[in-house]
Design an enzyme around this catalytic site. Structure first.
Site, PDB file in Angstrom:
ATOM      1  N   ASP A  30     -12.665  -5.911  -2.322  1.00 12.78           N
ATOM      2  CA  ASP A  30     -13.565  -7.071  -2.187  1.00 12.78           C
ATOM      3  C   ASP A  30     -14.896  -6.607  -1.609  1.00 12.78           C
ATOM      4  O   ASP A  30     -15.038  -5.465  -1.190  1.00 12.78           O
ATOM      5  CB  ASP A  30     -12.925  -8.139  -1.287  1.00 12.78           C
ATOM      6  CG  ASP A  30     -12.615  -7.589   0.096  1.00 12.78           C
ATOM      7  OD1 ASP A  30     -11.476  -7.171   0.323  1.00 12.78           O
ATOM      8  OD2 ASP A  30     -13.521  -7.520   0.946  1.00 12.78           O
ATOM      9  N   MET A  51      -9.223  -2.374   8.657  1.00 13.62           N
ATOM     10  CA  MET A  51      -8.710  -2.822   9.948  1.00 13.62           C
ATOM     11  C   MET A  51      -7.816  -1.799  10.672  1.00 13.62           C
ATOM     12  O   MET A  51      -7.194  -2.159  11.675  1.00 13.62           O
ATOM     13  CB  MET A  51      -7.959  -4.154   9.760  1.00 13.62           C
ATOM     14  CG  MET A  51      -8.851  -5.231   9.157  1.00 13.62           C
ATOM     15  SD  MET A  51      -8.011  -6.771   8.776  1.00 13.62           S
ATOM     16  CE  MET A  51      -7.714  -7.423  10.414  1.00 13.62           C
ATOM     17  N   GLU A  62       0.809  -1.219   0.000  1.00 12.51           N
ATOM     18  CA  GLU A  62       0.000   0.000   0.000  1.00 12.51           C
ATOM     19  C   GLU A  62       0.851   1.282   0.000  1.00 12.51           C
ATOM     20  O   GLU A  62       0.339   2.349  -0.336  1.00 12.51           O
ATOM     21  CB  GLU A  62      -0.957  -0.006   1.204  1.00 12.51           C
ATOM     22  CG  GLU A  62      -2.047  -1.069   1.062  1.00 12.51           C
ATOM     23  CD  GLU A  62      -2.863  -1.267   2.331  1.00 12.51           C
ATOM     24  OE1 GLU A  62      -4.064  -1.504   2.221  1.00 12.51           O
ATOM     25  OE2 GLU A  62      -2.288  -1.208   3.438  1.00 12.51           O
TER      26      GLU A  62
END
Ligand code: ADE
Length: 234
Positions: free
Chosen positions: A202, A178, A15
């Site tokens: 997703d 998260m 990321e």
């Protein structure tokens, strides 16, 4: 020139790797097992760091950015699971606020998600920055849809349709991840503005693990394009 220093957190190396590569005049320091890379990114004074996955890593990382690097602003970038049927894989979600869906003091009579003895459990993002990010995204990713709203966070990878539906109904989040809520809480405690920018990898349902693997790289490309458009606007 008096420039703002921007802390940029990604949970996973993928990321932040492209951002790290673009940094110039950089210096790396290690703290709490995390590498903090300070330098110039897209003309801005920035500190880029991979926090590791989950709320504790994210909060520790944000606190170091505040204490050691004295950042003026924290941006959390990465991927997320969609909680809303309208929001497709590849789309971008920009936080207006965040909440931690796994905070549960219901045994003491609190509503789910409420942090006992804090004055808020929903942490407002910097809305001026959120508007700039939406503008940057429209320029950088013209074919991708951008949504702004609540992002919910917890120490759980959501890959179950029933759990997803419960989260969507109970907390009205647009997407789930998260770290964002923990970074937001640390930023709030330090009175530092923050923003979470996530691309959808997703649908947080039974297909999540498979589609995460397939679409992770594409989703990350969208966030990197957005970040590199946004930074010079700050
Ligand atoms: N990050 C990306 N997809 C996720 C999901 N389904 N649950 C939690 N975090 C995620």
């Amino acid at each position: 020139m008096d420039q703002k220093r921007i802390g940029i957190i990604g949970a996973m190396e993928e990321e932040v790797a492209r951002l790290k590569e673009r940094m110039t005049d950089s210096k790396t320091e290690s703290r709490a097992g995390m590498e903090f890379i300070r330098g110039t990114l897209c003309g801005r004074d920035a500190v880029v760091v991979r926090s590791g996955i989950g709320k504790v890593n994210a909060a520790v990382c944000a606190q170091i950015l505040c204490d050691v690097y004295q950042v003026d602003l924290i941006i959390n970038t990465g991927i997320a699971g969609s909680l809303n049927a309208e929001i497709e894989i590849g789309d971008i979600v920009i936080s207006t606020e965040t909440l931690q869906h796994d905070m549960d003091a219901t045994g003491f009579g609190y509503e789910p998600g409420i942090i006992p003895r804090m004055d808020t459990s929903v942490f407002p993002a910097d809305l001026r920055l959120a508007a700039l990010a939406a503008e940057a995204c429209a320029k950088a990713n013209p074919d991708i849809r951008v949504f702004s709203g609540r992002i919910v966070s917890g120490d759980q990878f959501i890959s179950d349709k029933n759990k997803k539906e419960r989260l969507a109904k109970q907390f009205q989040g647009l997407c789930v991840e998260m770290e964002g809520g923990a970074i937001a809480q640390a930023a709030y405690l330090n009175q530092v503005p923050y923003l979470v920018l996530r691309a959808i990898s997703d649908k947080a349902d039974d297909s999540a693990s498979m589609s995460y693997e397939t679409f992770e790289a594409m989703a990350i490309r969208h966030t990197i394009r957005l970040m590199t458009e946004l930074l010079p606007m700050l």
